[in-house]
Design an enzyme around this catalytic site. Structure first.
Site, mmCIF file in Angstrom:
data_model
loop_
_atom_site.group_PDB
_atom_site.id
_atom_site.type_symbol
_atom_site.label_atom_id
_atom_site.label_comp_id
_atom_site.label_asym_id
_atom_site.label_seq_id
_atom_site.Cartn_x
_atom_site.Cartn_y
_atom_site.Cartn_z
ATOM 1 N N HIS A 196 0.875 -1.192 0.000
ATOM 2 C CA HIS A 196 0.000 0.000 0.000
ATOM 3 C C HIS A 196 0.905 1.232 0.000
ATOM 4 O O HIS A 196 1.653 1.442 -0.939
ATOM 5 C CB HIS A 196 -0.914 -0.118 1.232
ATOM 6 C CG HIS A 196 -2.056 0.838 1.301
ATOM 7 N ND1 HIS A 196 -2.420 1.670 0.265
ATOM 8 C CD2 HIS A 196 -2.947 1.104 2.311
ATOM 9 C CE1 HIS A 196 -3.471 2.395 0.637
ATOM 10 N NE2 HIS A 196 -3.802 2.068 1.872
ATOM 11 N N HIS A 199 -2.564 -2.421 -9.850
ATOM 12 C CA HIS A 199 -3.498 -1.797 -8.913
ATOM 13 C C HIS A 199 -4.763 -2.629 -8.866
ATOM 14 O O HIS A 199 -5.170 -3.182 -9.889
ATOM 15 C CB HIS A 199 -3.833 -0.373 -9.369
ATOM 16 C CG HIS A 199 -4.372 0.464 -8.266
ATOM 17 N ND1 HIS A 199 -5.698 0.454 -7.919
ATOM 18 C CD2 HIS A 199 -3.754 1.308 -7.408
ATOM 19 C CE1 HIS A 199 -5.876 1.275 -6.905
ATOM 20 N NE2 HIS A 199 -4.715 1.803 -6.564
ATOM 21 N N ASP A 254 2.702 5.317 -7.146
ATOM 22 C CA ASP A 254 3.972 5.209 -6.429
ATOM 23 C C ASP A 254 5.188 5.059 -7.332
ATOM 24 O O ASP A 254 6.314 5.118 -6.864
ATOM 25 C CB ASP A 254 3.931 4.008 -5.470
ATOM 26 C CG ASP A 254 2.987 4.268 -4.319
ATOM 27 O OD1 ASP A 254 3.003 5.392 -3.807
ATOM 28 O OD2 ASP A 254 2.234 3.362 -3.947
#
Ligand code: CMC
Length: 428
Positions: free
Chosen positions: A267, A306, A362
């Protein structure tokens, strides 16, 4: 066309009709389907909530196939271009963009709460010199519940508002103190003349100068990153916030749990993992070998994939642009070339294409943070600061939703049948 679903239970031959609303059936409507008196009724089995909505939310909309992200209906691209983090936080929490006077009051209210109690500072001093800032962050957020016992009045609107101001205002201060602690520098008190991001940079990086002035490009980049991270509907940490909050604990305790969920490498810890991965790859020559190992199941390409986005994460697109602006100021991050090459190969490779694995938020954010002089351990904390807005909005939405109760999923029991206790001397 009837908005119902007809189900035939082949165990009994009985047929049932259950209503469909908002493209969903109620799992509890299945409980009437029983095979006999002792049967507690049919359940759904959905590990990791792959296809279960647990709430009705008006905060954030995502279309993962089309790569759409909207806060309260406003596209993320427009907010990233025109808004500030505090304005976006107001939008997420209160549902509408503020008027000029509402924004002024909101900024004043946040600014009034940026300082930490001196005992919080002492508490933070107790951590080891090499404590991970995210561990310090989540422990300190949890400790807030002991400083603000009034936060227990969760059904008092005024009290909730006060905790919202405190949380939004104080998280950057905690984060900055955690950072300064890890490098052995004295804490810097907030400077309320500065913007939200400008003050954060001040608390992180000010040395002996009497007044800190951040580079405006870096200050804006941080603001944009904060906007992009402010909410993402029912992700792991928000689910933790809602779930813990559903026990009616105070918001600080609930948010400590949400921050802990964010800490994990799948996460909010992923941006830290991306940087470590890029450093380990080390050079462009090693990229094909690394991709080969990922495809063989030896590790993951961090920053890719994702649960919801099955196309390019819209936040990653904006971050890529922001990275260009930042690198013009800081110089190019040498790991960028490795990241670009990984992305180029992955986007052509059948393994990634067939699984719809694209760069997520990210993949590039860590490169920007590193260029701005943040150590990798600060990356999840930089995610937690803006996500506070989302956590709070979901917490309040959950509390005020008459359909919500304490979260309590069911289970399919797969353990031993009843058996008798065996004395220690008789056990094999
Ligand atoms: N690298 C290689 N293979 C992957 C990756 C990856 N990053 N992500 C998924 N896969 C493969 C996975 O092995 C599986 O293959 P197969 O069907 O052959 O078993 C398939 O893709 C589906 O993966 P999954 O694990 O079932 O997908 P998920 O929805 O449970 O996981 C995820 C989503 C984000 C945890 C995962 O994609 C992942 O681990 N990514 C790397 C970590 C990361 O970047 N996390 C940040 C997420 S965005 C920020 C945030 O919201 O926190």
């Amino acid at each position: 066309m009837a908005d119902t679903l007809t189900i035939t239970d082949n165990r009994t031959g009985k047929t049932y009709e259950v209503p469909i609303k908002d493209n969903a059936i109620r799992a509890t409507d299945l409980r009437q389907m029983k095979t006999g008196e002792d049967d507690q009724g049919l359940m759904t089995y959905d590990p990791a909530f792959m296809n279960t909505s647990a709430c009705r939310s008006r905060i954030t909309y995502i279309d993962g196939d089309k790569g759409i992200l909207e806060y309260r209906g406003y596209p993320i691209e427009q907010l990233a271009e025109h808004s500030t983090y505090l304005e976006t936080a107001y939008l997420i929490i209160f549902g509408e963009l503020p008027t000029e006077s509402q924004l002024k009051t909101w900024i004043r209210d946040i600014t009034l709460h940026t300082m930490l109690h001196e005992n919080i500072k002492k508490l933070m001093e107790g951590f080891q010199y090499d404590a991970h800032p995210m561990g310090v962050f989540l422990s300190t957020v949890g400790a807030f519940s002991t400083f603000y016992p009034d936060a227990k009045k969760i059904f008092d609107e005024q009290s909730r508002k006060k905790q919202i101001h405190r949380l939004i205002a104080k998280v950057p201060t905690i984060a900055a103190y955690a950072f300064r602690h890890s490098i052995g520098r004295p804490y810097i008190y907030p400077d309320n003349d500065l913007s939200f991001a400008g003050n954060f940079l001040n608390m992180l990086f000010r040395m002996t100068e009497p007044k800190y002035a951040a580079n405006p490009v870096l200050e804006r980049a941080l603001e944009v990153l904060f906007i992009l991270h402010a909410d993402h509907e029912q992700n792991c940490s928000t689910t933790a916030m809602r779930s813990i909050g559903s026990s009616h604990v105070d918001p600080y305790s609930a948010m400590a749990g949400a921050a802990a969920a964010l800490y994990g490498p799948l996460h909010g810890g992923a941006n830290e993992a991306v940087l470590r991965m890029l450093s380990e790859i080390g050079s462009l020559d090693n990229v094909p070998g690394f991709i080969k190992r990922v495809k063989a199941g030896e590790g993951r390409l961090m920053g890719f994939g994702h649960r919801v986005y099955k196309s390019y994460d819209p936040r990653a697109k904006i971050i890529k642009k922001t990275a260009d602006a930042v690198f013009e100021v800081t110089g190019r991050n040498p790991l960028l070339d490795i990241a670009l090459e990984l992305e180029r190969i992955a986007l052509q490779d059948d393994y990634f294409v067939s699984r719809k694995l694209y760069p997520n938020v990210d993949f590039y954010s860590g490169l920007i943070y590193q260029a701005m002089s943040f150590p990798v351990t600060m990356f999840p904390v930089l995610f937690a600061i803006p996500r506070t807005a989302g956590w709070i909005a979901h917490w309040e939405e959950m509390l005020l939703d008459p359909e919500q109760k304490i979260a309590r999923p069911r289970q399919v029991y797969a353990g031993s049948a009843r058996r008798d206790y065996v004395g220690l001397d008789k056990r094999k």
